[in-house]
Scaffold this active site. Sequence first.
Site, PDB file in Angstrom:
ATOM      1  N   ASP A  36       0.840  -1.199   0.000  1.00 23.62           N
ATOM      2  CA  ASP A  36       0.000   0.000   0.000  1.00 23.62           C
ATOM      3  C   ASP A  36       0.883   1.260   0.000  1.00 23.62           C
ATOM      4  O   ASP A  36       1.607   1.519   0.959  1.00 23.62           O
ATOM      5  CB  ASP A  36      -0.875  -0.041   1.261  1.00 23.62           C
ATOM      6  CG  ASP A  36      -2.069   0.892   1.159  1.00 23.62           C
ATOM      7  OD1 ASP A  36      -2.086   1.741   0.255  1.00 23.62           O
ATOM      8  OD2 ASP A  36      -2.986   0.757   1.983  1.00 23.62           O
ATOM      9  N   ASP A  37       0.819   2.013  -1.099  1.00 25.74           N
ATOM     10  CA  ASP A  37       1.595   3.264  -1.212  1.00 25.74           C
ATOM     11  C   ASP A  37       3.103   3.043  -1.286  1.00 25.74           C
ATOM     12  O   ASP A  37       3.878   3.961  -0.975  1.00 25.74           O
ATOM     13  CB  ASP A  37       1.307   4.228  -0.042  1.00 25.74           C
ATOM     14  CG  ASP A  37      -0.087   4.824  -0.102  1.00 25.74           C
ATOM     15  OD1 ASP A  37      -0.832   4.522  -1.039  1.00 25.74           O
ATOM     16  OD2 ASP A  37      -0.414   5.594   0.819  1.00 25.74           O
ATOM     17  N   CYS A  76      -5.926   4.226  -3.679  1.00 25.07           N
ATOM     18  CA  CYS A  76      -6.253   2.874  -3.198  1.00 25.07           C
ATOM     19  C   CYS A  76      -7.482   2.192  -3.805  1.00 25.07           C
ATOM     20  O   CYS A  76      -7.367   1.200  -4.502  1.00 25.07           O
ATOM     21  CB  CYS A  76      -6.471   2.905  -1.694  1.00 25.07           C
ATOM     22  SG  CYS A  76      -4.990   3.201  -0.753  1.00 25.07           S
ATOM     23  N   ARG A  80      -7.549  -1.060  -6.381  1.00 28.41           N
ATOM     24  CA  ARG A  80      -7.889  -2.400  -5.896  1.00 28.41           C
ATOM     25  C   ARG A  80      -9.068  -3.001  -6.664  1.00 28.41           C
ATOM     26  O   ARG A  80      -9.079  -4.196  -6.978  1.00 28.41           O
ATOM     27  CB  ARG A  80      -8.200  -2.336  -4.393  1.00 28.41           C
ATOM     28  CG  ARG A  80      -6.949  -2.210  -3.569  1.00 28.41           C
ATOM     29  CD  ARG A  80      -7.124  -1.482  -2.266  1.00 28.41           C
ATOM     30  NE  ARG A  80      -5.827  -0.952  -1.880  1.00 28.41           N
ATOM     31  CZ  ARG A  80      -4.975  -1.588  -1.074  1.00 28.41           C
ATOM     32  NH1 ARG A  80      -5.330  -2.711  -0.496  1.00 28.41           N
ATOM     33  NH2 ARG A  80      -3.788  -1.071  -0.807  1.00 28.41           N
ATOM     34  N   LYS A 135      -5.895  -5.485   3.958  1.00 27.21           N
ATOM     35  CA  LYS A 135      -6.793  -4.341   3.714  1.00 27.21           C
ATOM     36  C   LYS A 135      -7.729  -4.570   2.535  1.00 27.21           C
ATOM     37  O   LYS A 135      -7.301  -4.920   1.445  1.00 27.21           O
ATOM     38  CB  LYS A 135      -5.918  -3.119   3.457  1.00 27.21           C
ATOM     39  CG  LYS A 135      -6.654  -1.891   2.937  1.00 27.21           C
ATOM     40  CD  LYS A 135      -5.712  -0.693   2.900  1.00 27.21           C
ATOM     41  CE  LYS A 135      -6.204   0.360   1.930  1.00 27.21           C
ATOM     42  NZ  LYS A 135      -5.320   1.544   1.907  1.00 27.21           N
ATOM     43  N   HIS A 137     -10.834  -2.212   1.574  1.00 23.86           N
ATOM     44  CA  HIS A 137     -11.037  -0.860   1.033  1.00 23.86           C
ATOM     45  C   HIS A 137     -11.923  -0.798  -0.219  1.00 23.86           C
ATOM     46  O   HIS A 137     -11.738   0.054  -1.087  1.00 23.86           O
ATOM     47  CB  HIS A 137      -9.680  -0.163   0.750  1.00 23.86           C
ATOM     48  CG  HIS A 137      -9.784   1.328   0.968  1.00 23.86           C
ATOM     49  ND1 HIS A 137      -8.722   2.182   0.777  1.00 23.86           N
ATOM     50  CD2 HIS A 137     -10.835   2.104   1.363  1.00 23.86           C
ATOM     51  CE1 HIS A 137      -9.125   3.426   1.033  1.00 23.86           C
ATOM     52  NE2 HIS A 137     -10.379   3.391   1.391  1.00 23.86           N
ATOM     53  N   SER A 160      -8.327   2.027   5.019  1.00 18.58           N
ATOM     54  CA  SER A 160      -6.924   2.355   5.283  1.00 18.58           C
ATOM     55  C   SER A 160      -6.610   2.445   6.766  1.00 18.58           C
ATOM     56  O   SER A 160      -7.486   2.757   7.579  1.00 18.58           O
ATOM     57  CB  SER A 160      -6.552   3.665   4.604  1.00 18.58           C
ATOM     58  OG  SER A 160      -6.672   3.524   3.212  1.00 18.58           O
ATOM     59  N   HIS A 232       1.581   2.400   3.874  1.00 23.10           N
ATOM     60  CA  HIS A 232       0.654   3.522   4.076  1.00 23.10           C
ATOM     61  C   HIS A 232       0.893   4.067   5.483  1.00 23.10           C
ATOM     62  O   HIS A 232       1.158   3.288   6.399  1.00 23.10           O
ATOM     63  CB  HIS A 232      -0.783   2.990   3.930  1.00 23.10           C
ATOM     64  CG  HIS A 232      -1.819   4.045   3.756  1.00 23.10           C
ATOM     65  ND1 HIS A 232      -2.105   4.976   4.711  1.00 23.10           N
ATOM     66  CD2 HIS A 232      -2.652   4.307   2.714  1.00 23.10           C
ATOM     67  CE1 HIS A 232      -3.074   5.777   4.275  1.00 23.10           C
ATOM     68  NE2 HIS A 232      -3.419   5.390   3.053  1.00 23.10           N
ATOM     69  N   ASP A 284      -0.110  -0.735  -4.858  1.00 23.31           N
ATOM     70  CA  ASP A 284      -1.421  -0.297  -5.372  1.00 23.31           C
ATOM     71  C   ASP A 284      -1.386   1.049  -6.080  1.00 23.31           C
ATOM     72  O   ASP A 284      -2.276   1.374  -6.863  1.00 23.31           O
ATOM     73  CB  ASP A 284      -2.467  -0.273  -4.247  1.00 23.31           C
ATOM     74  CG  ASP A 284      -2.176   0.777  -3.186  1.00 23.31           C
ATOM     75  OD1 ASP A 284      -1.003   1.202  -3.075  1.00 23.31           O
ATOM     76  OD2 ASP A 284      -3.098   1.179  -2.470  1.00 23.31           O
ATOM     77  N   ASN A 285      -0.363   1.847  -5.773  1.00 23.57           N
ATOM     78  CA  ASN A 285      -0.181   3.148  -6.443  1.00 23.57           C
ATOM     79  C   ASN A 285       1.148   3.722  -5.981  1.00 23.57           C
ATOM     80  O   ASN A 285       1.869   3.093  -5.193  1.00 23.57           O
ATOM     81  CB  ASN A 285      -1.359   4.104  -6.158  1.00 23.57           C
ATOM     82  CG  ASN A 285      -1.756   4.171  -4.705  1.00 23.57           C
ATOM     83  OD1 ASN A 285      -2.866   3.810  -4.332  1.00 23.57           O
ATOM     84  ND2 ASN A 285      -0.841   4.583  -3.839  1.00 23.57           N
ATOM     85  N   LYS A 308       1.702   9.365  -5.586  1.00 19.67           N
ATOM     86  CA  LYS A 308       0.302   8.996  -5.371  1.00 19.67           C
ATOM     87  C   LYS A 308      -0.629  10.165  -5.689  1.00 19.67           C
ATOM     88  O   LYS A 308      -0.314  11.309  -5.368  1.00 19.67           O
ATOM     89  CB  LYS A 308       0.128   8.593  -3.894  1.00 19.67           C
ATOM     90  CG  LYS A 308      -1.299   8.233  -3.502  1.00 19.67           C
ATOM     91  CD  LYS A 308      -1.361   7.753  -2.051  1.00 19.67           C
ATOM     92  CE  LYS A 308      -2.792   7.413  -1.638  1.00 19.67           C
ATOM     93  NZ  LYS A 308      -2.866   6.856  -0.282  1.00 19.67           N
TER      94      LYS A 308
END
Lengths: 468, 468
Positions: A36-37, A76, A80, A135, A137, A160, A232, A284-285, A308
């Site tokens: 994540d991130d 996010c 996803r 996660k 989301h 998150s 994240h 994810d990004n 991001k």
Amino acid sequence: MKKYTFLVLLIAQVLNAKTGFSQAGKQPNFIIILADDLGYGDLSSYGHPTIRTPNLDKMALEGTRFTQFYVAANVCSPSRAALLTGRLPIRNGVFGTNSANKVFFTNSTSGLPHRETTLAKALKGKGYQTAIVGKWHLGSLPQFLPLNYGFDSYFGIPYSNDMGKEGFMAPRPGSPVTSNNPVLPLYRNEKVLETEPDQNLLTKRFTAEVTDLITKNKNKPFFIYYASPFPHVPLHASPDFAGKSKRGPYGDVVEELDWSVGQVLNKLKELKLDKNTFVVFLSDNGPWLMKSLIDENGGSSGLLYEAKASTYEGGMRVPAIAWMPGTVKNQISSAVATSMDLYPTILGLAGVEIPKDKPLDGNNIKDLLTGKTDKVTDIVYFYDANQLYAIRKGAYKAHFQTNASYSQKPAETHNPPLLYNLEHDPSEKFEIGKKHPEIIAELTAAFKKHVESVVPVEAELDKREAKK
Amino acid sequence: MKKYTFLVLLIAQVLNAKTGFSQAGKQPNFIIILADDLGYGDLSSYGHPTIRTPNLDKMALEGTRFTQFYVAANVCSPSRAALLTGRLPIRNGVFGTNSANKVFFTNSTSGLPHRETTLAKALKGKGYQTAIVGKWHLGSLPQFLPLNYGFDSYFGIPYSNDMGKEGFMAPRPGSPVTSNNPVLPLYRNEKVLETEPDQNLLTKRFTAEVTDLITKNKNKPFFIYYASPFPHVPLHASPDFAGKSKRGPYGDVVEELDWSVGQVLNKLKELKLDKNTFVVFLSDNGPWLMKSLIDENGGSSGLLYEAKASTYEGGMRVPAIAWMPGTVKNQISSAVATSMDLYPTILGLAGVEIPKDKPLDGNNIKDLLTGKTDKVTDIVYFYDANQLYAIRKGAYKAHFQTNASYSQKPAETHNPPLLYNLEHDPSEKFEIGKKHPEIIAELTAAFKKHVESVVPVEAELDKREAKK
């Protein structure tokens, strides 16, 4: 000669079957590990100088390390949704119509539309055990939790890790998260197991869950979607990792995530499932770079521009490593591929017929993974919320709109679009539109063609309660 | 217990001797491969997405890949002088007192002072065959050519590949190179072999020279300084590489350089000299990024800020790989080290006593290379011409002056200095001086102490003919 040609073709077919993804007739297993991130530049194998990621580096050396791999969205939830459906957010509904509604918040009243067939649901139909760890989301109301989408089990958080009481965004004026933050629940299937779990221990607990699932399912085909809530912010590492990285808290968290990946791969090797399990690691990004707000607690886009929430490369090109010893080729691949390719690729490998009722945006990249080809597609779409901002075709990227989240530049329209050669200039430094009107024309046509092809659906991210 | 302690120490000593750099009593050979203007982000192993460098990647996997390795200057001549003398330019004299005199030009009347003892000269005294192949750039008048400094042979060009008739800087108003460019000579020892050689063939010719030298000297200890003139502009690759890289002309040149390194290492393996030859690959400074003038023909600093001619990290942190199978540890090292460390390290390995008449600025990093330690020093000085602009100590770097060559920002003075944590923030994005007055104080004291310790010598780069 004709006789020999036939023989050669026959041998090629036999070899092809042998280099397929199934082992002795067994269906392959699948594990997607989603960070994540995590930024493009945050792994050692992608050039970070002070974060140690020996397990991911080894995974990269044993498999395919992608250098031009994209996600479908710069934040996010839509990213996803696209990963799990093989479809752009604009088609699957997980998008908003303005910049305040780019992800699901705790007051969202919607989730991933139930009309979508997730990877889990499609695989479940073929006898797979399916699990999500980490996660979600994609909606936090009961009807939008993972078990409604084909997952047999769920151990994780619904949004998150900054959306509970610890929400670091809460005190920020104008933050979409109010100071009246709800709690962060930890679910076991459909039940809240704990509220506000100790985030320092999440990586260890999620890792144990994944390795337990592997052990439990060693004799059945399985699909595990391990979506780590890190790096994240807020950053949390266990005592074994906290304070150990040269890179500070961000490095601690990434190094623990690297350890976690190592545990998963080692468990597969220990149970001799490694040659029959296709594992993909990706982010994810892009990384969250927010000057003065989180500063060095955000990651690094490496040589890419921006981060991001932007449609520049730093927002949507991610580290991605595919692994299946003996099948996925040891290579560094600069082929263009996207997270949406995992859907048709995995379903293809599992022998699941791709549902034909909805247009797919991913391609089957099996031949990239085995090294049979070095190109499957060369088009990438860069959306910000519901708007197509940019398109990549071949080496070129045309930006019709841009936003620069790190530099806090608001959205800007470009006519003619800004043009970059990403193969020559991955950092998007040298605008070359004037020199290439023919490429501008080609990309503009492709841009329009795509926009016209999209059939509007409801914007699920716009659906929020007024207060909360 | 004391008895055992002694035994342990004895075993450690024996093991230590066994992991030394000499093989069966033979003196080790040394090869330094220096790239010209190659950026921190330009190799695949340092994260470049579209430049393929399989030979350097393999070298990195078999040896030590440094992630915090520095050169002593942000441009060619002073960086080279420091590498060959183990001393900062401010001490060896290869510096100018203003920004127009940062390297030797074709009208320079001076060269590396003869009072300096180069690596070649020091090794020659110990029976080494010494050779330079490629670019010299430490003086182009006869008395300043390489054979005056301890090299037995020279095959190469005396200055940069843009300083002949092809000088791309020539048409630029205010360029230090006049349109009346002299020719670019190719020397064989002290004689001009050709003028304006076909630059497309230089990498192939230099590679053949290096592999021939290895073969010729296979039974004697040798030192080869292979200073490629590339990827400095103008970019030239042989027909085997031109147009082959996804990255364009810059990529073609880097991929040919990578091939060249592969040829050298393969020749060592073929002659079974690999286990007795210490090879180092590095760049002389950051990449040349000149907007609108060379654009994408310049390289990439990766995640680092700024480029050649700047004292930000992009100007002075370089890719660096050390290799000697069986001796140099397979590792990614984030230890701080500099090009000046090669001088005492190589002389130490060759058993040459370090001349004590002049202060050295390098450290023997043998124990870093073998993995016995992960820290030898933590101080780095960042000079621009004759002025100390910045200092690194531990994780922190304080900039007392800055210039930003890519962004074309002129020199700026900072009081208090700008402070960055390079381990947390290698991109120098988040200034943290206000939070750490005690670190500012510590680095300011170290800065002053160093400046006061420097005994002035003449500025050789200031010495130029008025015309030409």
